[in-house]
Design an enzyme around this catalytic site. Sequence first.
Site, PDB file in Angstrom:
ATOM      1  N   LYS A 182       0.879  -1.175   0.000  1.00 39.31           N
ATOM      2  CA  LYS A 182       0.000   0.000   0.000  1.00 39.31           C
ATOM      3  C   LYS A 182       0.912   1.219   0.000  1.00 39.31           C
ATOM      4  CE  LYS A 182      -3.445   2.903   0.919  1.00 39.31           C
ATOM      5  NZ  LYS A 182      -2.654   4.153   1.128  1.00 39.31           N
ATOM      6  N   GLY A 239       4.953   3.944  11.009  1.00 39.87           N
ATOM      7  CA  GLY A 239       4.133   5.148  11.032  1.00 39.87           C
ATOM      8  C   GLY A 239       3.694   5.505  12.436  1.00 39.87           C
ATOM      9  N   SER A 240       2.550   6.131  12.550  1.00 35.43           N
ATOM     10  CA  SER A 240       2.074   6.633  13.831  1.00 35.43           C
ATOM     11  C   SER A 240       1.543   5.508  14.713  1.00 35.43           C
ATOM     12  CB  SER A 240       0.956   7.652  13.602  1.00 35.43           C
ATOM     13  OG  SER A 240      -0.204   6.998  13.091  1.00 35.43           O
ATOM     14  N   ARG A 241       1.465   5.803  16.016  1.00 39.03           N
ATOM     15  CA  ARG A 241       0.894   4.819  16.945  1.00 39.03           C
ATOM     16  C   ARG A 241      -0.565   4.552  16.600  1.00 39.03           C
ATOM     17  NH1 ARG A 241       1.033   4.957  23.552  1.00 39.03           N
ATOM     18  NH2 ARG A 241       2.985   6.041  23.098  1.00 39.03           N
ATOM     19  N   GLY A 243      -2.115   4.806  13.699  1.00 41.18           N
ATOM     20  CA  GLY A 243      -2.223   3.993  12.494  1.00 41.18           C
ATOM     21  C   GLY A 243      -1.817   2.554  12.728  1.00 41.18           C
ATOM     22  N   GLU A 263       6.206  -0.460  13.535  1.00 39.64           N
ATOM     23  CA  GLU A 263       7.098   0.460  14.235  1.00 39.64           C
ATOM     24  C   GLU A 263       6.351   1.764  14.373  1.00 39.64           C
ATOM     25  OE1 GLU A 263       9.990   3.689  13.436  1.00 39.64           O
ATOM     26  OE2 GLU A 263      10.765   1.973  12.297  1.00 39.64           O
ATOM     27  N   CYS A 300      12.392   8.364  13.284  1.00 38.46           N
ATOM     28  CA  CYS A 300      11.829   7.603  14.405  1.00 38.46           C
ATOM     29  C   CYS A 300      12.824   7.469  15.548  1.00 38.46           C
ATOM     30  CB  CYS A 300      11.362   6.232  13.928  1.00 38.46           C
ATOM     31  SG  CYS A 300      12.523   5.402  12.839  1.00 38.46           S
ATOM     32  N   GLU A 391       5.492  11.173  22.090  1.00 42.71           N
ATOM     33  CA  GLU A 391       6.271  11.620  20.945  1.00 42.71           C
ATOM     34  C   GLU A 391       5.604  12.812  20.256  1.00 42.71           C
ATOM     35  OE1 GLU A 391       8.272   9.716  16.923  1.00 42.71           O
ATOM     36  OE2 GLU A 391       6.282   9.023  17.541  1.00 42.71           O
TER      37      GLU A 391
END
Length: 522
Positions: A182, A239-241, A243, A263, A300, A391
């Site tokens: 994706k 990506g983000s937490r 997501g 991650e 990150c 974060e």
Amino acid sequence: MMDGSFLIGARAVTTDETFTGFDPATNEALDPPFSVATVDHVAEACRLADEAFDTYRETTPEARAAFLEAIAANIEAIGDELIVRAMQESGLPRPRLEGERGRTAGQLRLFARVLRQGRWAGVTIDSALPERQPLPRADLRQRRIGVGPVAVFGASNFPLAFSVAGGDTASALAAGCPVVVKGHPAHPGTSALVGQAIRDAVAASGLPEGVFSLVQGPANELGAALVADPRIKAVGFTGSRGGGLALVNIANNRPEPIPVYAEMSSVNPVLLFPAALAARAEALGKAYVGSLTLGSGQFCTNPGIVLALAGPDLDRFAATAADALAEAQPQVMLTSGIHANYDRGVTEIAGHGAVETLARGAEGTGCNRGRAALFATTAANFIANPELAHEVFGAASIIVRADNLDEVAQVLTAMEGQLTATLHLDDADAELARPLIPLLERKAGRILANGWPTGVEVSYAMVHGGPFPATSDPRSTSVGTAAIERFLRPVCYQDIPDVLLPAPVQQANPLGLPRIIDGDPE
């Protein structure tokens, strides 16, 4: 060539619904428009991947290695078109993206080497013991095979090395798993160019077309459909937490739950020990700001927390860092959404009653410029306000002043899981640092000394992972050769006639793989 299509196997597909990438430096739309895939296209890509799996997973290590090398060569052969497009879609500078292209090709070639070395297959044989008493032992043979088709999500902050042909794709393909990617909606052109390079390598290598597909589109439902498809057996995400956890939730609620290697979130604490701080406070302050503001802080592994004992030496460090940060020029952030989230996070910290603002970066002009921010608080306030440890993706960091080493340990204990933890220390600090190492091992996937966490080597020993929420599975790494292990599972063959055994565990060892026989290396 960018014609606005996405890839379902070898087939370039266009649809009536389209979306565009944007130049974050100007917020202007970029041509051409790209077709939006539907959930039916996702299902077709997953069907092709499932059909390709049994053939692809039994290709020889040499065949898969050559395939990975062909992908690397094809990406390099795109030339400057790839760099220019990635610059337009990400706002990242040319040197950064040229280095990232080199890293992308390098990790594909590294996994080719891993395949040829053969240890990934985990071939282990326990010979039959028919005379053993009181019970005989059967002939037992183990190898590892790919888990099945893998879904990979492109990352916003690494449009090459963590995207269509990035580490997740490289390690999954090395494991013998077809991949459905994706693409990240912020860089559809970059994704399309790399996707075509992979598709061409699939064809040139004589592999089933379902080994690779690329779907594109801005809607979350596309990724949700991909993770929910029963033919997908694992997921790679950076990506983000929010997501990552959304994908984990979808995967866990399937009739057959699957692993999501996500991650997500890390503030990467940096510990400054007394002797090191006394000896080089000013140098550390300047280097810290250099790491913090690198790439507008969109790494990150960005050092979001600095922890040290309060005193004159820490004051010198903080003053130097504040002066350096005040001169830091604002850089274009990856997307308008990331910039808006960064500004929101910085505003919340600046308005927090337990926090002091030490410095802000220089004012900038233009769209989506991230203005660096440096804050300070006490260890007691940091522990009492857990939101300070969340974060903020960008060049924002907090210096935490502790009264003693017990407070340092309390701060670390209160923190969530991290990708990295950094120690700056001299010889005289070793005994102070020693009792903290076990605690840091609990908290982080990588512990480093006298360096800065930004920059992740692609190598055999690297770990880019860590306890939640740094990743959704702390047993894994997304960078380094051990990343292949996420997409492999063991199979044991008991008393299967040699003529029916797959080549890796046949008695003659036709593939020449390293083996453990009766507990000893062959």
